[in-house]
Design an enzyme around this catalytic site. Structure first.
Site, PDB file in Angstrom:
ATOM      1  N   MET A  30     -11.913  -8.711   9.486  1.00 34.77           N
ATOM      2  CA  MET A  30     -12.226  -8.038   8.221  1.00 34.77           C
ATOM      3  C   MET A  30     -10.961  -7.429   7.623  1.00 34.77           C
ATOM      4  O   MET A  30     -11.033  -6.523   6.779  1.00 34.77           O
ATOM      5  CB  MET A  30     -13.314  -6.983   8.424  1.00 34.77           C
ATOM      6  CG  MET A  30     -14.649  -7.583   8.798  1.00 34.77           C
ATOM      7  SD  MET A  30     -16.083  -6.521   8.466  1.00 34.77           S
ATOM      8  CE  MET A  30     -15.770  -5.164   9.600  1.00 34.77           C
ATOM      9  N   LEU A  33      -5.216  -5.540   9.578  1.00 40.49           N
ATOM     10  CA  LEU A  33      -4.789  -6.066  10.870  1.00 40.49           C
ATOM     11  C   LEU A  33      -3.997  -5.040  11.674  1.00 40.49           C
ATOM     12  O   LEU A  33      -3.229  -4.238  11.138  1.00 40.49           O
ATOM     13  CB  LEU A  33      -3.925  -7.314  10.670  1.00 40.49           C
ATOM     14  CG  LEU A  33      -4.556  -8.508   9.942  1.00 40.49           C
ATOM     15  CD1 LEU A  33      -3.636  -9.718  10.065  1.00 40.49           C
ATOM     16  CD2 LEU A  33      -5.949  -8.838  10.465  1.00 40.49           C
ATOM     17  N   GLY A  36      -4.104  -5.669  17.957  1.00 44.30           N
ATOM     18  CA  GLY A  36      -5.159  -6.447  18.593  1.00 44.30           C
ATOM     19  C   GLY A  36      -5.399  -7.763  17.895  1.00 44.30           C
ATOM     20  O   GLY A  36      -5.532  -8.819  18.539  1.00 44.30           O
ATOM     21  N   HIS A  37      -5.456  -7.732  16.555  1.00 45.66           N
ATOM     22  CA  HIS A  37      -5.620  -8.974  15.793  1.00 45.66           C
ATOM     23  C   HIS A  37      -4.419  -9.905  15.990  1.00 45.66           C
ATOM     24  O   HIS A  37      -4.577 -11.120  16.132  1.00 45.66           O
ATOM     25  CB  HIS A  37      -5.750  -8.674  14.301  1.00 45.66           C
ATOM     26  CG  HIS A  37      -6.943  -7.860  13.924  1.00 45.66           C
ATOM     27  ND1 HIS A  37      -6.840  -6.616  13.355  1.00 45.66           N
ATOM     28  CD2 HIS A  37      -8.271  -8.109  14.051  1.00 45.66           C
ATOM     29  CE1 HIS A  37      -8.048  -6.146  13.123  1.00 45.66           C
ATOM     30  NE2 HIS A  37      -8.937  -7.019  13.535  1.00 45.66           N
ATOM     31  N   LYS A 151     -13.027  -5.686  22.785  1.00 44.65           N
ATOM     32  CA  LYS A 151     -13.504  -4.363  22.377  1.00 44.65           C
ATOM     33  C   LYS A 151     -14.895  -4.460  21.772  1.00 44.65           C
ATOM     34  O   LYS A 151     -15.740  -3.599  21.990  1.00 44.65           O
ATOM     35  CB  LYS A 151     -12.545  -3.725  21.372  1.00 44.65           C
ATOM     36  CG  LYS A 151     -13.007  -2.320  20.918  1.00 44.65           C
ATOM     37  CD  LYS A 151     -12.068  -1.724  19.898  1.00 44.65           C
ATOM     38  CE  LYS A 151     -12.276  -2.300  18.527  1.00 44.65           C
ATOM     39  NZ  LYS A 151     -13.573  -1.880  17.930  1.00 44.65           N
ATOM     40  N   ASP A 152     -15.135  -5.517  21.016  1.00 43.63           N
ATOM     41  CA  ASP A 152     -16.456  -5.753  20.434  1.00 43.63           C
ATOM     42  C   ASP A 152     -17.263  -6.648  21.378  1.00 43.63           C
ATOM     43  O   ASP A 152     -17.664  -7.761  21.028  1.00 43.63           O
ATOM     44  CB  ASP A 152     -16.310  -6.386  19.051  1.00 43.63           C
ATOM     45  CG  ASP A 152     -15.594  -5.471  18.074  1.00 43.63           C
ATOM     46  OD1 ASP A 152     -16.063  -4.336  17.889  1.00 43.63           O
ATOM     47  OD2 ASP A 152     -14.562  -5.879  17.531  1.00 43.63           O
ATOM     48  N   GLN A 155     -20.668  -8.039  20.313  1.00 44.87           N
ATOM     49  CA  GLN A 155     -20.502  -9.075  19.295  1.00 44.87           C
ATOM     50  C   GLN A 155     -20.160 -10.412  19.936  1.00 44.87           C
ATOM     51  O   GLN A 155     -20.680 -11.464  19.534  1.00 44.87           O
ATOM     52  CB  GLN A 155     -19.402  -8.670  18.314  1.00 44.87           C
ATOM     53  CG  GLN A 155     -19.055  -9.732  17.289  1.00 44.87           C
ATOM     54  CD  GLN A 155     -18.030  -9.249  16.291  1.00 44.87           C
ATOM     55  OE1 GLN A 155     -18.351  -8.597  15.305  1.00 44.87           O
ATOM     56  NE2 GLN A 155     -16.764  -9.553  16.548  1.00 44.87           N
ATOM     57  N   SER A 187      -8.109  -0.176  16.631  1.00 46.85           N
ATOM     58  CA  SER A 187      -9.168  -0.454  15.671  1.00 46.85           C
ATOM     59  C   SER A 187      -8.672  -0.148  14.277  1.00 46.85           C
ATOM     60  O   SER A 187      -7.872   0.788  14.082  1.00 46.85           O
ATOM     61  CB  SER A 187     -10.407   0.400  15.988  1.00 46.85           C
ATOM     62  OG  SER A 187     -11.347   0.328  14.936  1.00 46.85           O
ATOM     63  N   ARG A 189     -10.325   1.247  12.130  1.00 45.60           N
ATOM     64  CA  ARG A 189     -10.847   2.570  11.790  1.00 45.60           C
ATOM     65  C   ARG A 189      -9.948   3.707  12.270  1.00 45.60           C
ATOM     66  O   ARG A 189     -10.060   4.832  11.788  1.00 45.60           O
ATOM     67  CB  ARG A 189     -12.257   2.737  12.364  1.00 45.60           C
ATOM     68  CG  ARG A 189     -13.312   1.891  11.666  1.00 45.60           C
ATOM     69  CD  ARG A 189     -14.685   2.096  12.283  1.00 45.60           C
ATOM     70  NE  ARG A 189     -15.732   1.479  11.483  1.00 45.60           N
ATOM     71  CZ  ARG A 189     -16.094   0.208  11.556  1.00 45.60           C
ATOM     72  NH1 ARG A 189     -15.483  -0.578  12.420  1.00 45.60           N
ATOM     73  NH2 ARG A 189     -17.057  -0.283  10.794  1.00 45.60           N
TER      74      ARG A 189
END
Length: 298
Positions: A30, A33, A36-37, A151-152, A155, A187, A189
């Site tokens: 989303m 970045l 992690g991405h 982490k997700d 999902q 994250s 966030r």
């Protein structure tokens, strides 16, 4: 070299058509970045001839309008970072491209994999939104491998269930959670945390580490392990939305940790909702390294 940016599924498929024989790796995001991405992109770069990154803030998986509105949009920065990590193509569609007028189909995964943890707290619509958008992205890209962060964890389980049930020909690759030096899971966030809130957030990995320590000492009772997490959070003045220990594959409740188990939590730190997890595996000591870090002023 900068990746090619495409906005429509038709453009994307035309761009990828000449490269399918060499293998296509896909990292759905989303945006906003972080390391992690980028770790996912580098893994995809190592294992595929062509790497695709998607940037799409999916409105159907947000339960709170304010959370959707506050989610950071940093496309120019994201494209620059993606280029450094080896992305060849960036798919950045509009909401109208992903959900055109008259759109009326939902992909819904049932059972404990979607109805526990985040599903229980955020409602069935959350993972309906995740499953639907991931299915659409996989159909648009048609990759050989798709990369997700551990982490997700829920999902990943939901997506694997969907891919297996629908027979989508793609390998789902889960990579380890990327963490800061003090253990906090990276994250998008996290950028919304103040310095003081960021210090508080370090209690999340400490709490997971407390459970890992107890597990290494032989504790197998999920209630005691969850209690160690809650005690550490309480010491920081944090009240979790949930702390759960479930079977790592089915996400069903367990009475004792005798096979791989997912320890997952969700906590609000200030206005920001954070999630994290570890997998407890009997006979395996895989504790989060915790190194104090000095926070720089933003």
């Amino acid at each position: 070299m900068s990746p090619r940016i495409v906005r429509t599924v038709a453009e994307l498929r035309a761009e990828l058509a000449p490269h399918r024989a060499d293998g296509i790796g896909f990292v759905p995001t989303m945006g906003a970045l972080h390391e992690g991405h980028l770790a996912l992109l580098r893994a995809a770069r190592d294992e595929n001839g062509t790497v695709v990154l998607s940037i799409f803030v999916n409105p159907t998986q947000f339960g709170e309008a304010a959370d959707l509105e506050a989610y950071p949009r940093t496309e120019d920065r994201d494209v620059a970072l993606a280029a450094e990590a080896g992305a060849d193509v960036v798919f950045a569609p509009s909401v109208e491209e992903m959900y055109p007028a008259g759109f009326a189909t939902t992909v819904s995964v049932g059972g404990a994999v979607a109805e526990t943890l985040e599903g229980a707290l955020r409602g069935r619509s959350h993972f309906d939104g995740v499953a639907t958008v991931v299915a659409k992205l996989l159909l648009a890209v048609q990759p050989d491998r798709a990369y997700f962060g551990a982490k997700d964890a829920q999902q990943v389980v939901v997506v694997r269930r969907m891919v297996e049930d629908l027979g989508i020909p793609v390998e789902i690759v889960a990579r380890p959670t990327s963490r800061d030096a003090d253990g906090l899971a990276r994250s998008s966030r996290n950028t919304r945390l103040s310095d003081a809130e960021r210090e508080l957030a370090a209690a999340l990995p400490r709490s997971l580490r407390a459970a890992q320590d107890a597990f290494a000492d032989g504790v197998r009772d999920p209630r005691r392990l969850a209690g160690a997490v809650r005690d550490e959070l309480a010491a920081a003045g944090l009240e979790p939305e949930y702390v759960e220990i479930v079977d790592a594959g089915s996400l069903e409740p367990i009475a004792e940790v005798v096979r791989p188990a997912l320890l997952a939590l969700a906590v609000r730190v200030g206005p920001v909702r954070l999630i994290d997890n570890v997998v407890l595996v009997p006979g395996v000591d895989d504790r989060i390294p915790l190194t104090p870090v000095e926070r720089s002023h933003r």
